[in-house]
Design a protein around this motif. Structure first.
Motif, PDB file in Angstrom:
ATOM      1  N   UNK A 251       5.218  13.335  -3.328  1.00  0.00           N
ATOM      2  CA  UNK A 251       5.781  12.120  -2.724  1.00  0.00           C
ATOM      3  C   UNK A 251       5.075  10.878  -3.239  1.00  0.00           C
ATOM      4  N   UNK A 252       3.743  10.934  -3.327  1.00  0.00           N
ATOM      5  CA  UNK A 252       2.978   9.788  -3.827  1.00  0.00           C
ATOM      6  C   UNK A 252       3.309   9.519  -5.291  1.00  0.00           C
ATOM      7  N   UNK A 253       3.374  10.591  -6.097  1.00  0.00           N
ATOM      8  CA  UNK A 253       3.715  10.409  -7.498  1.00  0.00           C
ATOM      9  C   UNK A 253       5.098   9.806  -7.699  1.00  0.00           C
ATOM     10  N   UNK A 254       6.058  10.214  -6.860  1.00  0.00           N
ATOM     11  CA  UNK A 254       7.401   9.660  -6.966  1.00  0.00           C
ATOM     12  C   UNK A 254       7.411   8.174  -6.598  1.00  0.00           C
ATOM     13  N   UNK A 255       6.658   7.806  -5.559  1.00  0.00           N
ATOM     14  CA  UNK A 255       6.555   6.390  -5.193  1.00  0.00           C
ATOM     15  C   UNK A 255       5.948   5.570  -6.324  1.00  0.00           C
ATOM     16  N   UNK A 256       4.885   6.087  -6.948  1.00  0.00           N
ATOM     17  CA  UNK A 256       4.250   5.357  -8.048  1.00  0.00           C
ATOM     18  C   UNK A 256       5.182   5.251  -9.245  1.00  0.00           C
ATOM     19  N   UNK A 257       6.015   6.274  -9.449  1.00  0.00           N
ATOM     20  CA  UNK A 257       6.958   6.233 -10.567  1.00  0.00           C
ATOM     21  C   UNK A 257       8.058   5.208 -10.336  1.00  0.00           C
ATOM     22  N   UNK A 258       8.577   5.148  -9.119  1.00  0.00           N
ATOM     23  CA  UNK A 258       9.683   4.235  -8.831  1.00  0.00           C
ATOM     24  C   UNK A 258       9.214   2.817  -8.528  1.00  0.00           C
ATOM     25  N   UNK A 259       8.054   2.688  -7.945  1.00  0.00           N
ATOM     26  CA  UNK A 259       7.516   1.370  -7.581  1.00  0.00           C
ATOM     27  C   UNK A 259       6.171   1.162  -8.274  1.00  0.00           C
ATOM     28  N   UNK A 260       6.161   0.708  -9.513  1.00  0.00           N
ATOM     29  CA  UNK A 260       4.890   0.537 -10.250  1.00  0.00           C
ATOM     30  C   UNK A 260       3.921  -0.427  -9.569  1.00  0.00           C
ATOM     31  N   UNK A 261       4.404  -1.312  -8.720  1.00  0.00           N
ATOM     32  CA  UNK A 261       3.510  -2.259  -8.049  1.00  0.00           C
ATOM     33  C   UNK A 261       2.497  -1.562  -7.150  1.00  0.00           C
ATOM     34  N   UNK A 262       2.763  -0.288  -6.794  1.00  0.00           N
ATOM     35  CA  UNK A 262       1.843   0.442  -5.932  1.00  0.00           C
ATOM     36  C   UNK A 262       0.659   1.037  -6.696  1.00  0.00           C
ATOM     37  N   UNK A 263       0.643   0.853  -8.009  1.00  0.00           N
ATOM     38  CA  UNK A 263      -0.444   1.435  -8.804  1.00  0.00           C
ATOM     39  C   UNK A 263      -1.673   0.537  -8.753  1.00  0.00           C
ATOM     40  N   UNK A 264      -2.222   0.415  -7.568  1.00  0.00           N
ATOM     41  CA  UNK A 264      -3.438  -0.358  -7.343  1.00  0.00           C
ATOM     42  C   UNK A 264      -4.427   0.502  -6.578  1.00  0.00           C
ATOM     43  N   UNK A 265      -5.706   0.107  -6.649  1.00  0.00           N
ATOM     44  CA  UNK A 265      -6.759   0.923  -6.047  1.00  0.00           C
ATOM     45  C   UNK A 265      -6.551   1.074  -4.552  1.00  0.00           C
ATOM     46  N   UNK A 266      -6.151  -0.020  -3.883  1.00  0.00           N
ATOM     47  CA  UNK A 266      -5.995   0.036  -2.424  1.00  0.00           C
ATOM     48  C   UNK A 266      -4.885   1.013  -2.024  1.00  0.00           C
ATOM     49  N   UNK A 267      -3.803   1.043  -2.810  1.00  0.00           N
ATOM     50  CA  UNK A 267      -2.729   1.977  -2.491  1.00  0.00           C
ATOM     51  C   UNK A 267      -3.117   3.410  -2.813  1.00  0.00           C
TER      52      UNK A 267
END
Length: 533
Positions: free
Chosen positions: A258-274
């Protein structure tokens, strides 16, 4: 299907001439009270008719093959009622009880004559087929939910609500739903497949809602709901589930997907805090094995703009997290520290995310106005939430205090075991001496009523199951629950202050207050001679 996809589908149908250029969604021409009264009239007409048929052909339906013929006839009538031209609301509403009666008769015959797995498989396929034939969207959603229920019963061999296999059933149901969503989202929208996609979307919606609901129920009660509403605190399937490493590993894997899919679809989530929040979710999924399924559903629904579906998935995830309160393999203090730590960490991450949001100059004035409105509304929402919480908690407290004040005083003997082996943190596990019921007294039920008698000291002795004779003065009903360690009337643990283990190790009896319905509350432990400890 998201609203954007639905609008695109309508535009495509207009462009190909399938729909007129000025076509709009069909609006209900009658007010909802009229439709409700029409449905009530249809039910009032259908129920006596079905009762008459049962009276005339009851023996053939129960013991013979008549249930299959009548089920087929009733389903055909229901299909005709649903396909009748628009405007005849009574005929359409009559199809609802006819459909339920037909499916019920067919299920009765199949469960009677064939293996449960085959019966559930056949019912699942039939329900999906009926859903594809119908054109009412709300009915397809209901049939999708019913198909999910029979599918989960099929994969769990009819143990869904009381065995560890509820987890595997939910996982298989999730895979089916994901495959359906993948096909819907990757099919090109056109007039030729518009009806198929809409049908699949409706069935998948009901499937998802039923899967989340049964998963939430199977995970056990959430937070204080069991204490306030009087539900059973124990859940043997969930208790065994958390001790198995395979469900933990799969739950954690689903969360990582689920996390990998979110990072794939929403690149803005690729931050340390997320990524820190993702790590916390994966850790929680390891602690709570039922959490991975709703998190993956939430991820897929959010990234495809299915926000109502995402809200349902989030609610199911919150309910599953709340069931962590009743996982007895960890002491209550440890679970409290874990939840406080995780909540604090999420709060810090949310605060850091808010600080990192860019502020556009042109929207400062509008934001100030919106902020002023939010500042006025926010305290009201907080106050309303606190009031609801206080009312719910205090209602449960008042109910228990009333039972303690007015309930019958009863003592139940504890099983003689080494107290030192039962000490875990600040509580003692309790086993009760409750002989007198046969092993088959419970069957498939989670609770059963027993008749108990008090001796001259007030100690309860189980006499057996209730009969038609009235109870004597020294007898009373007692509701019992089966657990992995035997029968119990209320709780299987006694909590005490740290350092008091030696004091409570002398306990030989539990002191209860029992209401007239047989519900018991443990209020104290007594020594060998019923003395206070």
């Amino acid at each position: 299907m998201s609203s954007a996809a639905t609008r695109s589908l309508i535009r495509s149908a207009r462009a190909q001439g399938i729909l007129p250029a000025d076509a709009v969604p069909l609006a209900t021409t009658r007010p909802w009270p009229i439709i409700l009264l029409t449905a009530l009239g249809a039910w009032l007409a259908a129920v006596p008719l079905f009762l008459l048929v049962e009276h005339l052909f009851g023996q053939h339906l129960i013991y013979g093959e008549g249930c299959y013929f009548l089920a087929s006839f009733t389903l055909v009538v229901a299909m005709f009622a649903f396909r009748v031209e628009a405007g005849n609301d009574f005929v359409e509403q009559f199809g609802v009880p006819a459909l339920l009666a037909g499916l019920g008769l067919l299920a009765f015959g199949l469960y009677r004559d064939v293996d449960e797995w085959f019966a559930n498989a056949l019912l699942t396929l039939l329900i999906i087929g009926i859903g594809c034939y119908l054109r009412q969207n709300w009915l397809r959603i209901l049939l999708g939910a019913l198909a999910c229920v029979t599918f989960m019963f099929m994969t769990s061999n009819a143990q869904i609500l009381r065995d560890v296999t509820f987890w595997s059933a939910a996982s298989f149901a999730l895979l089916v739903w994901l495959a359906t969503m993948l096909c819907i989202d990757h099919c090109e929208l056109s007039g030729s497949n518009a009806g198929i996609l809409l049908t699949c979307e409706s069935l998948a919606t009901g499937w998802l809602l039923a899967m989340l609901g049964m998963l939430s129920y199977g995970a056990g009660p959430t937070l204080l709901s069991a204490a306030v509403l009087g539900f059973d605190h124990s859940h043997d399937g969930a208790a065994r589930l958390v001790l198995d490493s395979l469900p933990r590993a799969v739950s954690c894997t689903l969360t990582l997907v689920a996390i990998g899919w979110l990072l794939h679809r929403w690149p803005a989530l690729r931050a340390v805090r997320y990524l820190a929040a993702a790590t916390l979710l994966a850790a929680m999924a390891w602690l709570i094995p039922a959490l991975g399924v709703p998190l993956l559903a939430l991820s897929c629904c959010a990234t495809s703009s299915r926000w109502p579906h995402a809200a349902a998935s989030g609610s199911a995830a919150a309910s599953v997290i709340g069931s962590f309160y009743y996982q007895l393999e960890l002491p209550l203090a440890t679970k409290g520290i874990i939840m406080v730590g995780v909540g604090t960490a999420f709060g810090i991450i949310a605060w850091r995310c808010q600080l990192a949001l860019p502020v556009k100059t042109e929207t400062v004035e509008a934001s100030a106005t919106a902020t002023g409105t939010a500042v006025r509304i926010r305290p009201l929402g907080v106050a309303a939430s606190l009031l609801i919480i206080l009312l719910g908690v205090n209602a449960g407290i008042w109910q228990k205090k009333t039972q303690i004040s007015n309930g019958r005083q009863v003592f139940i003997e504890l099983l003689p075991v080494d107290p030192r082996s039962l000490m875990q943190g600040d509580y003692m596990a309790l086993n009760f001496q409750l002989a007198g019921l046969p092993d088959t007294a419970f069957g498939d039920r989670q609770r059963v009523k027993a008749i108990a008698k008090v001796d001259e000291r007030g100690v309860a002795v189980i006499q057996g199951q209730p009969t038609d004779r009235p109870l004597r003065q020294d007898e009373f009903p007692l509701e019992l629950t089966p657990t992995l360690t035997g029968l119990r009337p209320a709780t299987d643990a006694w909590y005490f202050k740290e350092g008091e283990a030696e004091r409570w190790a002398k306990a030989r009896y539990g002191e209860f207050r029992v209401d007239p319905q047989g519900h018991a509350v443990l209020i104290d432990l007594r020594g060998p001679n019923l003395e206070k400890l």
